[in-house]
Scaffold this motif. Structure first.
Motif, PDB file in Angstrom:
ATOM      1  N   ILE A 187       0.862  -1.178   0.000  1.00  0.00           N
ATOM      2  CA  ILE A 187       0.000   0.000   0.000  1.00  0.00           C
ATOM      3  C   ILE A 187       0.896   1.225   0.000  1.00  0.00           C
ATOM      4  O   ILE A 187       1.770   1.364   0.863  1.00  0.00           O
ATOM      5  N   TYR A 194      -4.409   6.681  -1.266  1.00  0.00           N
ATOM      6  CA  TYR A 194      -3.756   5.411  -0.993  1.00  0.00           C
ATOM      7  C   TYR A 194      -4.046   4.434  -2.131  1.00  0.00           C
ATOM      8  O   TYR A 194      -5.170   4.374  -2.654  1.00  0.00           O
ATOM      9  N   ILE A 196      -3.182   0.256  -3.589  1.00  0.00           N
ATOM     10  CA  ILE A 196      -2.701  -1.089  -3.280  1.00  0.00           C
ATOM     11  C   ILE A 196      -2.272  -1.760  -4.573  1.00  0.00           C
ATOM     12  O   ILE A 196      -2.894  -1.564  -5.626  1.00  0.00           O
ATOM     13  N   LEU A 219      -7.590   3.004  -3.082  1.00  0.00           N
ATOM     14  CA  LEU A 219      -8.386   2.531  -1.962  1.00  0.00           C
ATOM     15  C   LEU A 219      -9.316   3.632  -1.473  1.00  0.00           C
ATOM     16  O   LEU A 219      -8.924   4.804  -1.389  1.00  0.00           O
TER      17      LEU A 219
END
Length: 239
Positions: A187, A194, A196, A219
């Motif tokens: 992440i 953010y 991933i 995210l």
């Protein structure tokens, strides 16, 4: 775009743009950067690039990988870092402006790894926060423009298994999650939010019941991540 400059004994051999999420380095011909030297393992190392960040990972090579003279397993690359593989050197040139690179501190660039099967630690019972607060009012007229703000702090909460209820704050630029050798994801924390991305393992991470692909995935508050048999809730925190 960031790039690697491959050289041997001071002579530049080639420049390699980091135009893919994964660039592999090794002696075998299927590598993106092939180095035909017996000191180099068949699959020696790889560089993963997510947005403006690149990190180097040694793939269990026989003779190891050095950065600026120090042996590394995983390392966040910074502008002008020199990777040494055998007698060959690869200089990393970052895509970010020099001023931005200089502003990063060693603490921000440290790789923080959490093995999800580790014994449960202290529990932090604070409830997940709701949606992020509204943006701050615009700066007063005449005030100098402010740099792009970092995203709101976020955390993940383990939802099942022996560590259920445990929280991990995502304060680093890069946080590695999963079980090495089985499934690993990363992440990253960027001004845009953010993201991933898959790093290791045959199975890709699942977010809200959907299996991800090789691209980094943004995210959102209250997303549910499934990784290495563990479910985690991602949530934004109020300041």
């Amino acid at each position: 775009m960031a790039k690697l400059i491959l050289s041997l004994e001071g002579s530049v051999i080639r420049e390699v743009p980091l135009d893919k999420e994964r660039i592999t380095i090794g002696r075998k011909p299927q590598n993106d950067i092939q180095i035909e030297n017996l000191a180099v393992s068949g699959e020696h190392a790889r560089v993963m690039t997510i947005l403006n960040d690149s990190f180097l990972e040694d793939l269990g090579s026989t003779n190891g990988t050095l950065v600026n003279g120090n042996p590394v397993k995983k390392y966040i690359l910074q502008n002008n870092d020199v990777i040494e593989i055998g007698k060959y050197k690869l200089k990393y040139i970052a895509a970010a402006p020099a001023a931005q690179t200089a502003a990063r501190t060693p603490a921000e660039d440290m790789d923080k790894t959490m093995i999800l099967r580790a014994p449960a630690g202290a529990r932090t019972p604070a409830a997940p926060a709701g949606p992020a607060a509204a943006a701050a009012p615009a700066a007063a007229a005449g005030a100098p423009p402010k740099p792009a703000a970092a995203p709101s702090l976020a955390a993940i909460r383990i939802l099942n298994g022996p560590s259920a209820g445990r929280d991990l704050e995502l304060t680093k630029n890069l946080t590695t999650l999963g079980k090495p050798g089985v499934q690993v994801a990363v992440i990253t924390r960027r001004p845009q939010g953010y993201f991933i991305a898959h790093v290791e393992g045959k199975q890709f991470p699942v977010v809200n019941g959907k299996t991800l692909d090789v691209q980094a995935h943004p995210l959102n508050d209250h997303d549910v991540i499934e990784l290495a048999g563990v479910k985690m809730g991602f949530f934004l925190k109020t300041k």
